[in-house]
Structure formats: structure tokens, C-alpha cells
Design a protein around this motif. Structure first.
Motif, PDB file in Angstrom:
ATOM      1  N   THR A   1      -0.656  -5.351  -2.262  1.00 57.78           N
ATOM      2  CA  THR A   1      -1.874  -4.764  -1.627  1.00 57.78           C
ATOM      3  C   THR A   1      -1.447  -3.986  -0.374  1.00 57.78           C
ATOM      4  N   LEU A   2      -0.072  -4.987   0.384  1.00 61.04           N
ATOM      5  CA  LEU A   2       0.229  -4.360   1.592  1.00 61.04           C
ATOM      6  C   LEU A   2       0.802  -2.761   1.713  1.00 61.04           C
ATOM      7  N   GLU A   3       1.085  -3.200   0.486  1.00 64.85           N
ATOM      8  CA  GLU A   3       2.287  -1.480  -0.195  1.00 64.85           C
ATOM      9  C   GLU A   3       0.837  -0.595  -0.021  1.00 64.85           C
ATOM     10  N   GLN A   4       0.147  -0.945  -1.358  1.00 65.97           N
ATOM     11  CA  GLN A   4      -1.314  -0.338  -1.233  1.00 65.97           C
ATOM     12  C   GLN A   4      -1.998   0.083   0.211  1.00 65.97           C
ATOM     13  N   ARG A   5      -1.982  -0.880   0.639  1.00 64.84           N
ATOM     14  CA  ARG A   5      -2.681  -0.382   2.328  1.00 64.84           C
ATOM     15  C   ARG A   5      -1.865   0.256   3.554  1.00 64.84           C
ATOM     16  N   VAL A   6      -0.737   0.507   3.222  1.00 63.11           N
ATOM     17  CA  VAL A   6       0.047   1.226   3.523  1.00 63.11           C
ATOM     18  C   VAL A   6       0.131   2.294   3.872  1.00 63.11           C
ATOM     19  N   ASP A   7       0.126   2.334   1.990  1.00 67.97           N
ATOM     20  CA  ASP A   7      -0.099   4.171   1.767  1.00 67.97           C
ATOM     21  C   ASP A   7      -1.174   4.675   1.679  1.00 67.97           C
ATOM     22  N   GLU A   8      -2.259   4.105   1.908  1.00 75.30           N
ATOM     23  CA  GLU A   8      -3.556   4.567   2.204  1.00 75.30           C
ATOM     24  C   GLU A   8      -3.370   4.474   3.459  1.00 75.30           C
ATOM     25  N   ARG A   9      -3.542   4.194   4.633  1.00 77.81           N
ATOM     26  CA  ARG A   9      -3.371   4.134   5.945  1.00 77.81           C
ATOM     27  C   ARG A   9      -2.389   5.358   5.617  1.00 77.81           C
ATOM     28  N   THR A  10      -1.240   5.549   5.183  1.00 75.27           N
ATOM     29  CA  THR A  10      -0.214   6.379   5.895  1.00 75.27           C
ATOM     30  C   THR A  10      -1.201   7.690   5.239  1.00 75.27           C
ATOM     31  N   ARG A  11      -2.283   7.830   4.491  1.00 72.40           N
ATOM     32  CA  ARG A  11      -2.368   8.821   3.518  1.00 72.40           C
ATOM     33  C   ARG A  11      -4.034   9.114   4.677  1.00 72.40           C
ATOM     34  N   ASP A  12      -4.978   8.211   5.044  1.00 73.41           N
ATOM     35  CA  ASP A  12      -6.197   8.531   5.986  1.00 73.41           C
ATOM     36  C   ASP A  12      -4.908   9.093   7.761  1.00 73.41           C
ATOM     37  N   LEU A  13      -3.698   8.968   8.151  1.00 73.98           N
ATOM     38  CA  LEU A  13      -3.354   8.681   9.101  1.00 73.98           C
ATOM     39  C   LEU A  13      -2.293  10.396   8.869  1.00 73.98           C
ATOM     40  N   ALA A  14      -1.992  10.843   7.488  1.00 78.16           N
ATOM     41  CA  ALA A  14      -1.891  12.342   7.543  1.00 78.16           C
ATOM     42  C   ALA A  14      -2.930  12.550   7.558  1.00 78.16           C
TER      43      ALA A  14
ATOM     44  N   LEU B   1       5.934 -25.688  -8.578  1.00 79.09           N
ATOM     45  CA  LEU B   1       4.330 -25.107  -8.508  1.00 79.09           C
ATOM     46  C   LEU B   1       3.900 -24.662  -7.414  1.00 79.09           C
ATOM     47  N   ARG B   2       3.764 -25.490  -6.019  1.00 77.42           N
ATOM     48  CA  ARG B   2       2.836 -24.853  -5.088  1.00 77.42           C
ATOM     49  C   ARG B   2       3.663 -23.674  -4.487  1.00 77.42           C
ATOM     50  N   LEU B   3       5.076 -24.385  -4.200  1.00 80.23           N
ATOM     51  CA  LEU B   3       5.438 -22.826  -4.177  1.00 80.23           C
ATOM     52  C   LEU B   3       6.263 -20.973  -4.862  1.00 80.23           C
ATOM     53  N   SER B   4       5.298 -21.824  -5.905  1.00 81.82           N
ATOM     54  CA  SER B   4       5.364 -20.580  -7.111  1.00 81.82           C
ATOM     55  C   SER B   4       4.633 -19.956  -6.756  1.00 81.82           C
ATOM     56  N   GLU B   5       2.532 -21.063  -6.241  1.00 84.41           N
ATOM     57  CA  GLU B   5       1.661 -20.364  -5.823  1.00 84.41           C
ATOM     58  C   GLU B   5       2.182 -19.204  -4.733  1.00 84.41           C
ATOM     59  N   VAL B   6       2.839 -20.292  -3.534  1.00 84.40           N
ATOM     60  CA  VAL B   6       3.570 -19.132  -2.114  1.00 84.40           C
ATOM     61  C   VAL B   6       3.741 -17.673  -2.739  1.00 84.40           C
ATOM     62  N   GLU B   7       4.910 -17.677  -3.700  1.00 83.95           N
ATOM     63  CA  GLU B   7       6.035 -17.121  -4.199  1.00 83.95           C
ATOM     64  C   GLU B   7       4.505 -15.670  -4.755  1.00 83.95           C
ATOM     65  N   ASP B   8       3.642 -16.365  -5.808  1.00 86.65           N
ATOM     66  CA  ASP B   8       2.867 -15.249  -5.895  1.00 86.65           C
ATOM     67  C   ASP B   8       2.013 -14.490  -4.991  1.00 86.65           C
ATOM     68  N   LYS B   9       1.527 -15.616  -4.178  1.00 82.46           N
ATOM     69  CA  LYS B   9       0.702 -15.217  -3.327  1.00 82.46           C
ATOM     70  C   LYS B   9       1.576 -13.761  -2.137  1.00 82.46           C
ATOM     71  N   LEU B  10       2.448 -14.093  -1.784  1.00 80.97           N
ATOM     72  CA  LEU B  10       3.256 -13.001  -1.019  1.00 80.97           C
ATOM     73  C   LEU B  10       3.329 -12.088  -1.678  1.00 80.97           C
ATOM     74  N   ARG B  11       3.767 -12.264  -2.782  1.00 81.52           N
ATOM     75  CA  ARG B  11       4.184 -10.782  -4.076  1.00 81.52           C
ATOM     76  C   ARG B  11       2.381 -10.205  -3.855  1.00 81.52           C
ATOM     77  N   ARG B  12       1.284 -10.579  -3.961  1.00 82.26           N
ATOM     78  CA  ARG B  12       0.222  -9.880  -4.182  1.00 82.26           C
ATOM     79  C   ARG B  12      -0.187  -9.831  -2.690  1.00 82.26           C
ATOM     80  N   LEU B  13       0.236 -10.058  -1.728  1.00 88.94           N
ATOM     81  CA  LEU B  13       0.654  -9.521   0.139  1.00 88.94           C
ATOM     82  C   LEU B  13       1.253  -8.326  -0.083  1.00 88.94           C
ATOM     83  N   ASN B  14       1.914  -8.195  -0.651  1.00 87.74           N
ATOM     84  CA  ASN B  14       2.746  -6.903  -1.186  1.00 87.74           C
ATOM     85  C   ASN B  14       2.702  -6.222  -1.263  1.00 87.74           C
TER      86      ASN B  14
END
Length: 539
Positions: free
Chosen positions: A137-150, A122-135
């Protein structure tokens, strides 16, 4: 999420083993569902979506290894803990883990070990869920940052483009300033020479009785007049001499110069002139504007192969926005001189307005024509720009401000009928030829003339004479014209003063003498007579 809210699917065909595991997990606080076969396990997994499946390998229908593979394929977030009382070797455990299981325990299993293993998953699953959500969110932030940079990159490109335009304008201004200093230095002496030449030729032409002599004087006068126009061109594009701007009706201007354009271009060039109907007047120097348009048309003719082609002159309000970027808000009109000639390369376009730059052979061009066009437009509050492509012709555009004022036409005075008078005029000029010309002409038409070679001599003459008018050169050694004017005004506040000067910098003149009338060299005797009479009459 509490343990009670976590669902564990317990799969085992052995009822005793299934009960033991169910009991251990419930005591630990988990909610538990049981399944005795592989297919029942898959059905309940789809229905209940458990967090962990505790899966025995040996089942009556399909093996736990197959069930694990299906679970991981369909619901990869479900954690699988495989158990077995039969397959207990290291190879068995390796095969189970490599088949997709997240953990492996051999039976019999201590209750605490089972609970600890489930909690670890369960701890491993929770970590994987956090990593998944982080990824995610990271993709969203990267997209937003890419738009900002553009967006930032686009803004930077615009700023760079604006900076390049500003730098180009600065370079052009510096070139004009350099030429202004150059022409200012030579204009005074050159215009003094031209004043003497033009003035004396004009007087010779008026007095000569021999037709041959008149013709020779006329030829010389035209040559001197060209020299005067050359100086005017230099001063126009250097922008040190102000133009005589006034409201100009473009329809009337083109009607008056179309025949001259056709004669200058010759029969092999088709000329079309289009003026937008009801176009308001523009602010310009009509004489300089005519000369600029004529120069552009002749340049277009020279750019045509074999001297044959088409030239179109269009006056309209249709102006490209890039041309207006460097101008203050307002109403403008565009005068476009278009041709279907050989066109220009980008390098030539970038240098076309540079003083003395020309692509014509030696002796065929001075490189002043386009510079003059640019100077005339800028002094009138507009600009000039070029659109050209090699092999596709050229369009030179003059952008001028619209004005709704009405031009005042003043009828020129007939100098031949100017009244002769006996007033005394003090003439101050360090150039002996100009001084002699002015003295002789004014004396000839009836004035009493006092002549001085410099400011000091002029002030000494004032000790014993009271002239009705002072006619003074501006640039002189010692006390210049401004110094003389200030001292005369101190002594005789009401005496009119007329400056005549070949000095180039209009701003410097105005700074020194303010609104004092100015007759610019070279001038003709008739112009001098009219200016003198006007001041003496108080006009």
C-alpha cells in the motif's frame, strides 16, 4: 480467521511423536495434516499450503533442515517450527534457526508449549502479512503521491512561467509609462517649436520665387519634418498618444509600399512580399504601420553581412499560440518580417523592444524603431514579438486584430480653394511664435483674428467681443485650455472650440475636454485652415 480454519502440517517419522503433536494441536482447535517423510511433507505443503509446518529434523529420506530450506525457498510465507529429540544442543538450535526455521523446540514437548509456539508463529506471520500489505500500500501511495507531486510541480512550473511573462509585461508597461512621463514633459515645448518651424517653412516655400531659396526651404522643411516624426515615434511607443486606427487592407498597403521597400533596401537585398489571399482587413494606423514595416526591413538589411541577403514579408493568420496568450479572444493576423541576417542573442531579444536600446554604432540608430513597432501594435489592440537565433536570422512579428468593417476613404480638401471668410477667431496660446504664426496665417486667408497670450486675457477679450470660433492651446500657465473652454461654454454655449496642443497624453486631454475637436502640434497651415473651416461650417 478461527483456529479451526488454520491448517498445520505435522511432519515426523515417529508415529507416537506425530500422534502426540497432532492430538495437542487438534485439541487447541487447529486443523492438522500429517506427513511421515520429507518428500511427503513437500508434496502436501504444495497441495495444502499450510500456515505452519511442525517439522522434525530427523526424517528417513531427507533431513528436516533440507525440507525447511526448500519450504522457505518455494513458499516463504509458510512458518516452520522445527522439532527434534536428537538434536537438542544450543548449536543444534542455532543451526536450525539459521537454516530458515522460524522456531525450534526439543522433544519431548509439552502440549501447551507446542500450541503456544504455533500461536506465536501465527502472530508473527500475521504481523509479516500486515507489514507486507502495508509496504504494498505504501508503494502504491508513494507512486500516487509521486504522480501528484509531478502534476503539482508541472502546474507550478506553468504558473512560474506565466508569472515571469506577467512580470515581463509589467516591466515593459512600467518602462513605457516612464517614457510616457518623459516624453509628455518635453513634447509640449518641442512641438510648439516644431509648429512654428514647420508652419513658417511651409509659408516660405509657398511664397519663394528664387529656386535656390525654395530648395533651401525644402531641405529645412524635411529636417523639421524628421523632428516631427521623431516626436511621433516617442509618443507612439510610450502609448500616450492615440493612433488613428482604421480598417486597413494589407494587400493594398503592401502594393502601395513595395516599390518604396525595394528602393530603401537596395539592389543587393532580395525582397519577397506574401499576403494570404482574401485576408480580411486589420485594425491599424496605416501610416504608422507602413513606417513600422519599413523600419523593420531596414533593420533586417543592416543586420546582413555585407548588406546582401533575403527579406521576406508575410501576412497570414498563422500565429504562434504564445503570441496570443497576452491578447483577448478574437481573430488576428500576423505580419512577419523575416531575414537571413546575423540574428540576435537571447539577451538582445529580451531587450529589443526597450526604448533607446540599440546594438548599432553611435550615430547609426536611435533605439526607437522596435519600440515604436511594439507601441503601434499594442495601441491597435495587438502585440509584437521576436523569434531569433544567433547566426540564423531574425523574424519580427506584428500581430493585429482583424476587422470586417470597411475603410472609409475621405478625399482631402484642397486648401488652395478654401473659401476666404471674414469670421472672427479668438486665438489663445502662450507661445509667442506659434501665436504669431496662427494669427498671421488666419489673417492672411481672410479671417479677423483676436490673439491672447493666456486664458485670463482670452476671457477679458470675451467681455467686449463675440468670436465665431475659439482656437486654444491646451497646456498654458494659469487658466489652461480646459478652464477657458468651460468658462466660454458657460457664457456662450453654442460657440465652437478647437484645441491645438503638443501635449502628449491623449487620455488627459480627453478627460479634460471630452470630445472637443483637437488639432495636434506640429500642424501645417493647410491643416489648420481645413479644421477651422470645417468647424465654422458645422461639419
Amino acid at each position: 480467521m478461527t483456529a479451526r480454519e488454520i491448517l498445520i502440517l505435522n511432519v515426523d517419522d515417529n508415529e507416537a511423536a506425530r500422534y502426540t503433536k497432532n492430538r495437542s494441536l487438534r485439541h487447541a482447535g487447529f486443523t492438522v495434516a500429517d506427513a511421515a517423510t520429507g518428500y511427503d511433507a513437500l508434496r502436501k505443503a504444495e497441495e495444502l499450503q499450510p500456515a505452519v509446518v511442525v517439522l522434525d529434523i530427523k526424517l528417513p529420506d531427507i533431513s528436516g533442515l533440507e525440507v525447511c530450506a526448500v519450504l522457505k525457498r518455494r513458499w516463504p510465507r509458510i512458518m516452520v517450527l522445527q522439532t527434534s529429540a536428537t538434536f537438542t544442543t544450543g548449536d543444534d538450535r542455532s543451526r536450525g534457526l539459521e537454516g530458515g526455521a522460524d522456531g525450534y523446540l526439543t522433544q519431548p514437548i509439552e502440549p501447551r508449549e507446542l500450541v503456544a509456539a504455533v500461536r506465536a508463529l501465527l502472530r508473527l506471520s500475521e504481523v509479516e502479512d500486515k507489514l507486507r500489505r502495508l509496504n504494498e500500500t505504501l508503494e502504491q501511495r508513494v507512486d500516487e503521491r509521486t504522480r501528484d507531486l509531478a502534476a503539482a510541480n508541472e502546474q507550478l512550473r506553468q504558473e512560474i512561467s506565466q508569472r515571469k511573462r506577467a512580470e515581463a509585461a509589467l516591466v515593459q508597461a512600467q518602462k513605457m509609462e516612464a517614457i510616457g512621463h518623459l516624453t509628455g514633459g518635453i513634447a509640449h515645448d518641442f512641438n510648439n517649436l516644431l509648429t512654428a518651424v514647420v508652419g513658417n517653412l511651409d509659408r516660405i516655400r509657398a511664397r519663394a520665387k528664387d529656386s535656390k531659396l525654395v530648395q533651401l526651404a525644402e531641405h529645412a522643411f524635411r529636417a523639421a519634418d524628421r523632428g516631427s516624426k521623431l516626436t511621433a515615434q516617442l509618443l507612439a511607443f510610450s502609448r500616450t498618444q492615440k493612433l488613428a486606427t482604421q480598417p486597413v487592407n494589407l494587400q493594398e498597403l503592401f502594393e502601395g509600399m513595395t516599390d518604396l521597400l525595394r528602393q530603401s533596401l537596395g539592389p543587393t537585398v532580395a525582397l519577397t512580399v506574401e499576403v494570404e489571399p482574401d485576408l480580411p482587413q486589420v485594425l491599424a494606423d496605416p501610416n504608422q504601420l507602413e513606417l513600422a514595416i519599413l523600419n523593420l526591413a531596414i533593420n533586417s538589411r543592416d543586420a546582413m553581412r555585407g548588406g546582401e541577403g533575403r527579406i521576406t514579408v508575410i501576412a497570414s493568420r498563422g500565429i504562434r499560440i504564445e503570441a496570443l496568450n497576452e491578447l483577448p479572444p478574437g481573430e488576428y493576423v500576423n505580419i512577419a518580417v523575416q531575414d537571413n541576417g546575423s540574428g540576435m542573442t537571447p539577451d538582445v531579444v529580451s531587450r529589443a523592444f526597450d526604448p533607446f536600446f540599440t546594438t548599432k554604432p553611435a550615430g547609426k540608430g536611435t533605439g526607437l524603431g522596435l519600440s515604436q513597432v511594439y507601441g503601434i501594435a499594442r495601441q491597435a489592440g495587438g502585440t509584437a514579438w521576436i523569434a531569433s537565433e544567433r547566426g540564423s536570422g531574425t523574424t519580427v512579428n506584428i500581430v493585429l486584430r482583424l476587422t470586417h468593417d470597411t475603410a472609409q476613404k475621405v478625399a482631402p480638401e484642397d486648401v488652395a480653394t478654401a473659401q476666404r471668410n471674414s469670421e472672427t477667431i479668438l486665438v489663445v496660446d502662450d507661445d509667442p511664435d506659434v501665436r504669431a504664426l496662427v494669427e498671421d496665417f488666419l489673417s492672411e486667408i481672410g479671417y479677423r483674428v483676436l490673439a491672447a497670450a493666456d486664458g485670463d486675457e482670452a476671457l477679458r477679450l470675451l467681455d467686449s467681443a463675440t468670436p465665431h470660433l475659439v482656437l486654444a492651446d491646451f497646456a498654458m500657465p494659469g487658466n489652461n485650455g480646459a478652464d477657458v473652454a468651460r468658462e466660454i461654454r458657460r457664457r456662450m454655449p453654442d460657440i465652437p472650440i478647437l484645441f491645438f496642443s503638443g501635449y502628449a497624453d491623449t487620455a488627459a486631454l480627453e478627460s479634460a475636454v471630452g470630445s472637443t475637436p483637437l488639432l495636434r502640434k506640429p500642424f501645417r497651415p493647410a491643416e489648420l485652415a481645413a479644421a477651422v473651416r470645417s468647424l465654422l461650417d458645422g461639419d
